[in-house]
Scaffold this active site. Structure first.
Site, PDB file in Angstrom:
ATOM      1  N   HIS A   1       0.341  -1.000  -0.162  1.00 47.46           N
ATOM      2  CA  HIS A   1      -0.095   0.197  -0.254  1.00 47.46           C
ATOM      3  C   HIS A   1       0.806   1.397   0.307  1.00 47.46           C
ATOM      4  O   HIS A   1       0.651   2.457   0.263  1.00 47.46           O
ATOM      5  CB  HIS A   1      -0.746  -0.324   1.688  1.00 47.46           C
ATOM      6  CG  HIS A   1      -2.316  -1.390   1.670  1.00 47.46           C
ATOM      7  ND1 HIS A   1      -2.098  -1.732   0.009  1.00 47.46           N
ATOM      8  CD2 HIS A   1      -3.046  -1.451   2.382  1.00 47.46           C
ATOM      9  CE1 HIS A   1      -3.384  -2.899   0.051  1.00 47.46           C
ATOM     10  NE2 HIS A   1      -3.757  -2.106   1.320  1.00 47.46           N
TER      11      HIS A   1
ATOM     12  N   HIS B   1      -9.897   1.416   0.130  1.00 39.54           N
ATOM     13  CA  HIS B   1      -9.539   0.685   0.621  1.00 39.54           C
ATOM     14  C   HIS B   1     -10.590   0.971   2.238  1.00 39.54           C
ATOM     15  O   HIS B   1     -11.243   0.432   2.841  1.00 39.54           O
ATOM     16  CB  HIS B   1      -8.751   0.773   2.244  1.00 39.54           C
ATOM     17  CG  HIS B   1      -7.803  -0.215   2.155  1.00 39.54           C
ATOM     18  ND1 HIS B   1      -8.371  -1.517   2.870  1.00 39.54           N
ATOM     19  CD2 HIS B   1      -6.430  -1.053   2.135  1.00 39.54           C
ATOM     20  CE1 HIS B   1      -7.460  -2.782   3.470  1.00 39.54           C
ATOM     21  NE2 HIS B   1      -6.783  -2.485   2.783  1.00 39.54           N
TER      22      HIS B   1
ATOM     23  N   GLU C   1     -11.217  -4.101  -2.808  1.00 37.90           N
ATOM     24  CA  GLU C   1     -10.595  -3.010  -3.596  1.00 37.90           C
ATOM     25  C   GLU C   1     -10.350  -2.559  -5.174  1.00 37.90           C
ATOM     26  O   GLU C   1      -9.451  -3.742  -5.499  1.00 37.90           O
ATOM     27  CB  GLU C   1      -9.143  -3.232  -2.819  1.00 37.90           C
ATOM     28  CG  GLU C   1      -9.274  -2.869  -1.237  1.00 37.90           C
ATOM     29  CD  GLU C   1      -8.262  -3.757  -0.385  1.00 37.90           C
ATOM     30  OE1 GLU C   1      -6.924  -3.446  -0.880  1.00 37.90           O
ATOM     31  OE2 GLU C   1      -8.486  -4.450   0.314  1.00 37.90           O
TER      32      GLU C   1
HETATM   33  C1  BGC Z   1      -4.643  -6.867   2.185  1.00 40.43           C
HETATM   34  C2  BGC Z   1      -4.495  -6.728   2.640  1.00 40.43           C
HETATM   35  C3  BGC Z   1      -3.507  -5.801   4.274  1.00 40.43           C
HETATM   36  C4  BGC Z   1      -4.857  -5.047   4.561  1.00 40.43           C
HETATM   37  C5  BGC Z   1      -4.020  -4.544   5.658  1.00 40.43           C
HETATM   38  C6  BGC Z   1      -5.340  -5.346   2.387  1.00 40.43           C
HETATM   39  O1  BGC Z   1      -5.646  -4.769   1.175  1.00 40.43           O
HETATM   40  O2  BGC Z   1      -4.624  -7.604   1.173  1.00 40.43           O
HETATM   41  O3  BGC Z   1      -3.513  -8.578   3.305  1.00 40.43           O
HETATM   42  O4  BGC Z   1      -3.426  -7.321   5.422  1.00 40.43           O
HETATM   43  O5  BGC Z   1      -5.796  -4.541   3.090  1.00 40.43           O
HETATM   44  O6  BGC Z   1      -4.969  -3.202   6.048  1.00 40.43           O
END
Ligand code: BGC
Length: 365
Positions: free
Chosen positions: A116, A187, A326
Site C-alpha cells: 500500500h 480501502h 479494492e
Molecule cells: C490487504 C491485506 C492487508 C490489509 C491491511 C488489504 O488490502 O489485502 O492483506 O492486511 O489491506 O489493512
C-alpha cells in the site's frame, strides 16, 4: 463527469470543518458530501471516508463504514480504514522491481514486502483540496521523486462525486515525470448492517470473476490465473461471505480467509466501466454494487482485525467486521510480466473510475 460549481459556503474554507491537527501543525479538515439518500464525510488527510450513511429498507439510516471519531485513531491505529491508497495499492514482492534496466528498492512495511505505498503511503498524507462542493471533492497529492523508493514525481488527482441516484463515483488521474508503477485504490471497510455490527459473514456477495490470482504464504501472487470454478472463490452466483470462508483450502489458509485479487470478467460500458460486484445484507436490505475500469478487485474480509481496535462510538472491530472491495491492478504487477502493466510513463495520463452504488432490496429475509 459533471462538476457542480462551488457554493459560496464551500469556497470559504472549501466547506470543510477542522477535524484535528497533524504533528506537523497542519490542520486536517472534514468535508460533508450529500446527494440522494447518501451522506458521506471525507477527510483531506488520506482522502479518508470517515463516515457514510445510507438508509435500510425501513428508511433507517446507519453509518456503514469502519473508522474513527478522531484524527488520533487514523494516525496511530488505522489498518487503512476508508483511505486512498498509493502510489501502489497491494504488495510488491520484497519491495523491489526492475524498470527499464534499473532496480528500485522500496520501503518494506509488510515483512519483506512493500504494501500500500510504503511507510507513508497516500493514506497518510494531507491532500490539497482543489475544489469542494456539497456533492463532490477534488483532491490532489504530489508525491516527490524517490518517495518511499518510487521513481518520478507523481501527481495524483482524485475526485469523489455523489450522484442523485446514490452512486459514489471515484475518478483517479495520474501523471509522472519518470516511468513509475501506479496502482491507486480505495480501502473502505464496509458493514452494511452498520459499522460495529456483527461480522459480515451473512452478507451475500456476487463477484463477476472467473479467476483469481492465487498467492504464496506471504500473499504474493504466484503468477497463475486460477479458475474459481469448484473452489470457495466462486462467487459468480451470490453466496454468503461466510459460507466457505473456513473451508480447508490452501489459499484460504494463506489469506486467513479471503484476501485475494479477483480477475474481473464482465463487459464494460462505453467508458470501460464494468459491473464487478454486488453485496446484499439480508437483514437490513442494504445493497452495494461496485463497477470499475480496473482489471481486478482485492476482496479482503478484515481477517486481521481482532477486536483490539475500538472505533467510532466505541465500536469494537472484531475479525471479519468489515469487508473491502479494492478495485485495482493485480498485486506485484511490476514483477509479473504476464499481468496487465501498471507502469505510467511521462506524457501519459492514467485515468480510472470506480463506482459504489447504494440501494435497498425490498424483499424480506
Ligand atoms: C490487504 C491485506 C492487508 C490489509 C491491511 C488489504 O488490502 O489485502 O492483506 O492486511 O489491506 O489493512
Amino acid at each position: 463527469m459533471t462538476r457542480t460549481a462551488a457554493t459560496p459556503a464551500a469556497t470559504a474554507r472549501h466547506g470543510g470543518t477542522p477535524f484535528g491537527v497533524l504533528p506537523t501543525g497542519d490542520t486536517v479538515h472534514r468535508f460533508t458530501l450529500a446527494n440522494g439518500d447518501v451522506t458521506m464525510r471525507v477527510l483531506d488527510y488520506g482522502g479518508i471516508v470517515q463516515s457514510l450513511e445510507t438508509p435500510d429498507r425501513q428508511g433507517i439510516r446507519k453509518d456503514v463504514v469502519l473508522g474513527f471519531d478522531d484524527l488520533e485513531g487514523y494516525l496511530h491505529r488505522s489498518p487503512y480504514f476508508g483511505a486512498l491508497i498509493g502510489r501502489y495499492g497491494n504488495r510488491i514482492a520484497t519491495g523491489r522491481f526492475t524498470l527499464d534496466g534499473t532496480t528500485h528498492t522500496l520501503a518494506a512495511n509488510n515483512g519483506p514486502h512493500a504494501l500500500h505505498g510504503g511507510l507513508t503511503g497516500f493514506d497518510k498524507v494531507r491532500w490539497q483540496v482543489l475544489d469542494a462542493t456539497d456533492r463532490s471533492l477534488v483532491l490532489r497529492h504530489v508525491s516527490r521523486d524517490g518517495d518511499e523508493g518510487y521513481p518520478g514525481t507523481l501527481t495524483a488527482t482524485v475526485t469523489y462525486t455523489l450522484t442523485a441516484d446514490n452512486r459514489w463515483v471515484i475518478d483517479y488521474e495520474a501523471t509522472t515525470d519518470r516511468a513509475t508503477p501506479v496502482n491507486l485504490t480505495q480501502h473502505t471497510y464496509w458493514n452494511l448492517r452498520g459499522h460495529g455490527a456483527e461480522p459480515v459473514l451473512q452478507h451475500e456477495l456476487q463477484l463477476v470473476a472467473d479467476a483469481f490470482t492465487p498467492v504464496d504464504a506471504t500473499l504474493i501472487p504466484t503468477g497463475v490465473l486460477q479458475p474459481v470454478a469448484g473452489t470457495p472463490f466462486d462467487f459468480r452466483t451470490p453466496q454468503p461471505i461466510g459460507a466457505r470462508i473456513d473451508a480447508a483450502h490452501e489459499q484460504l489458509r494463506h489469506g486467513s480467509g479471503y484476501d485475494h485479487n479477483f480477475v474481473l470478467a464482465g463487459p464494460g460500458d462505453a467508458a470501460g466501466v464494468r459491473f464487478a460486484a454486488q453485496v446484499r445484507e439480508p437483514a437490513t436490505g442494504r445493497t452495494l454494487a461496485m463497477s470499475t475500469t480496473e482489471p481486478g478487485v482485492q476482496f479482503y474480509v478484515g481477517n486481521f482485525l481482532d477486536g483490539r481496535i475500538t472505533g467510532k462510538g466505541g465500536a469494537v472491530y472484531a475479525r471479519h467486521s468489515g469487508f473491502c472491495l479494492e478495485a485495482q491492478h493485480f498485486p506485484d504487477s511490476p514483477n509479473q510480466p504476464a499481468f496487465p502493466s501498471t507502469i505510467l510513463r511521462p506524457g501519459e495520463r492514467r485515468t480510472s473510475r470506480t463506482e459504489y452504488a447504494f440501494g435497498v432490496d425490498t424483499q424480506q429475509p
